[in-house]
Design an enzyme around this catalytic site. Structure first.
Site, PDB file in Angstrom:
ATOM      1  CB  THR A 125      -0.034  43.753  73.414  1.00 28.95           C
ATOM      2  OG1 THR A 125      -0.634  44.721  72.547  1.00 28.95           O
ATOM      3  CG2 THR A 125      -1.104  42.777  73.861  1.00 28.95           C
TER       4      THR A 125
ATOM      5  CE  LYS B 219     -11.950  45.130  69.270  1.00 33.94           C
ATOM      6  NZ  LYS B 219     -12.452  45.937  68.196  1.00 33.94           N
TER       7      LYS B 219
ATOM      8  CG  ASP C 155       6.360  46.019  66.139  1.00 34.69           C
ATOM      9  OD1 ASP C 155       5.690  46.809  66.835  1.00 34.69           O
ATOM     10  OD2 ASP C 155       6.944  46.381  65.099  1.00 34.69           O
ATOM     11  CB  SER C 156       1.647  43.152  63.876  1.00 32.34           C
ATOM     12  OG  SER C 156       0.872  43.725  64.899  1.00 32.34           O
TER      13      SER C 156
ATOM     14  CE1 TYR D  29      -3.549  51.153  57.808  1.00 33.50           C
ATOM     15  CE2 TYR D  29      -2.794  50.046  59.805  1.00 33.50           C
ATOM     16  CZ  TYR D  29      -2.786  51.143  58.972  1.00 33.50           C
ATOM     17  OH  TYR D  29      -2.021  52.247  59.292  1.00 33.50           O
ATOM     18  CG  ASP D  30      -8.441  42.968  60.530  1.00 34.40           C
ATOM     19  OD1 ASP D  30      -7.625  42.368  59.802  1.00 34.40           O
ATOM     20  OD2 ASP D  30      -8.471  42.837  61.766  1.00 34.40           O
TER      21      ASP D  30
ATOM     22  CE  LYS E 280      -6.910  39.434  62.025  1.00 35.75           C
ATOM     23  NZ  LYS E 280      -6.978  40.716  62.726  1.00 35.75           N
TER      24      LYS E 280
HETATM   25  P1  ITT Z   1       1.412  47.136  71.344  1.00 33.32           P
HETATM   26  O1  ITT Z   1       2.682  47.734  70.784  1.00 33.32           O
HETATM   27  O2  ITT Z   1       1.127  47.589  72.751  1.00 33.32           O
HETATM   28  O3  ITT Z   1       1.360  45.649  71.212  1.00 33.32           O
HETATM   29  P2  ITT Z   1       0.146  48.523  69.115  1.00 33.32           P
HETATM   30  O4  ITT Z   1      -1.246  48.605  68.579  1.00 33.32           O
HETATM   31  O5  ITT Z   1       0.883  49.804  69.333  1.00 33.32           O
HETATM   32  O6  ITT Z   1       0.161  47.655  70.486  1.00 33.32           O
HETATM   33  P3  ITT Z   1       1.986  47.787  66.979  1.00 33.32           P
HETATM   34  O7  ITT Z   1       2.926  48.894  67.228  1.00 33.32           O
HETATM   35  O8  ITT Z   1       2.523  46.408  66.725  1.00 33.32           O
HETATM   36  O9  ITT Z   1       0.960  47.569  68.182  1.00 33.32           O
HETATM   37  O10 ITT Z   1       1.038  48.225  65.771  1.00 33.32           O
HETATM   38  C1  ITT Z   1       0.227  47.330  65.133  1.00 33.32           C
HETATM   39  C2  ITT Z   1      -0.694  48.080  64.174  1.00 33.32           C
HETATM   40  O11 ITT Z   1      -0.703  47.385  62.917  1.00 33.32           O
HETATM   41  C3  ITT Z   1      -2.134  48.062  64.671  1.00 33.32           C
HETATM   42  O12 ITT Z   1      -2.432  49.211  65.408  1.00 33.32           O
HETATM   43  C4  ITT Z   1      -2.919  47.980  63.374  1.00 33.32           C
HETATM   44  O13 ITT Z   1      -3.088  49.252  62.835  1.00 33.32           O
HETATM   45  C5  ITT Z   1      -2.000  47.177  62.455  1.00 33.32           C
HETATM   46  N1  ITT Z   1      -2.304  45.730  62.545  1.00 33.32           N
HETATM   47  C6  ITT Z   1      -1.521  44.758  63.075  1.00 33.32           C
HETATM   48  N2  ITT Z   1      -2.130  43.563  63.047  1.00 33.32           N
HETATM   49  C7  ITT Z   1      -3.332  43.782  62.493  1.00 33.32           C
HETATM   50  C8  ITT Z   1      -4.427  42.948  62.210  1.00 33.32           C
HETATM   51  O14 ITT Z   1      -4.429  41.655  62.541  1.00 33.32           O
HETATM   52  N3  ITT Z   1      -5.501  43.493  61.650  1.00 33.32           N
HETATM   53  C9  ITT Z   1      -5.534  44.797  61.341  1.00 33.32           C
HETATM   54  N4  ITT Z   1      -4.553  45.664  61.598  1.00 33.32           N
HETATM   55  C10 ITT Z   1      -3.455  45.168  62.162  1.00 33.32           C
END
Ligand code: ITT
Length: 201
Positions: free
Chosen positions: A8, A12, A73-74, A158-159, A179
């Site tokens: 990643t 964070k 991916d989240s 978005y936490d 968390k």
């Molecule tokens: P990588 O793809 O390099 O892992 P990224 O930040 O681009 O990093 P994602 O495409 O998976 O990752 O996007 C995840 C987004 O979703 C992240 O930037 C947050 O805005 C939100 N998100 C995911 N998990 C979260 C959490 O635990 N708390 C708050 N926001 C979260």
């Protein structure tokens, strides 16, 4: 010792992934991040679902480094926005990773939505790819609702506007261990624990 790459670019997220693996007591595996391996090209995240993007990221990382790799991916799926921002959560406002602008835009979009329809869920797909071996994809969800003002300084993304079900605090007001115990990412990684222990041998 077997190395395991956490693939990643989000510092964070990386911190949370490391913390959860430590708490799970995964031993016999040395966890490394992208900063510890030579840089490699990554395909853009174009899958329509979290699982597809997590698998693509983990495959890229495993193929480029020869190491077993985990990718996450989240994002957040807001009921009143038909599940959006979803896979576009990191770049909802148009600029990847601009948390402040993303929050502002989502809250503006929800300005006419009544409080009782502010339900949302954090979603995390985690993929483990072992070069020449198994591919495993799991998913964790964390339901709650959004509030209109930001509260708390922990976490990321978005936490500050997400209040988990059964809580009065936002996920940015929870202690990191609280968390992890409840979160989408904690659930997904704990579902990989069996595979990770096999890897450790
Ligand atoms: P990588 O793809 O390099 O892992 P990224 O930040 O681009 O990093 P994602 O495409 O998976 O990752 O996007 C995840 C987004 O979703 C992240 O930037 C947050 O805005 C939100 N998100 C995911 N998990 C979260 C959490 O635990 N708390 C708050 N926001 C979260």
């Amino acid at each position: 010792m077997t190395k395991l790459l956490l693939a990643t670019r989000n510092a964070k997220k990386l911190g949370e992934l490391r913390r959860i693996l430590v708490a799970e007591g995964i031993e016999g595996v040395e966890v490394v991040g992208l900063a510890d391996v030579p840089e490699f090209p990554e395909a853009p995240e174009t899958a329509p679902d979290f699982e597809g993007n997590a698998l693509a990221k983990a495959r890229d990382a495993a193929a480029a480094t020869g190491l077993p790799a985990i990718a996450d991916d989240s994002g957040i799926a807001v009921d009143a926005l038909n599940g959006m921002p979803g896979v576009l959560s990191a770049r909802w406002s148009g600029k990847h990773g601009d948390d402040e602008a993303n929050l502002d835009l989502v809250l503006a979009q929800l300005s006419d939505t009544p409080d009782e329809r502010m339900g949302a869920a954090f979603v995390c797909a985690a993929a483990l790819v072992v070069p020449g071996g198994d591919e495993t994809v799991v998913r964790g969800e964390w339901r709650g609702s959004l509030i209109r003002e930001r509260r708390g300084a922990n976490g990321f993304g978005y936490d500050p506007i997400f209040v988990p079900e059964g809580e009065t605090r936002t996920s940015a007001e929870l202690a990191p261990s609280e968390k992890d115990a409840a979160s989408h990412r904690g659930k997904a990684l704990r579902a990989l624990a069996g595979e990770l222990r096999k890897l450790a041998g």
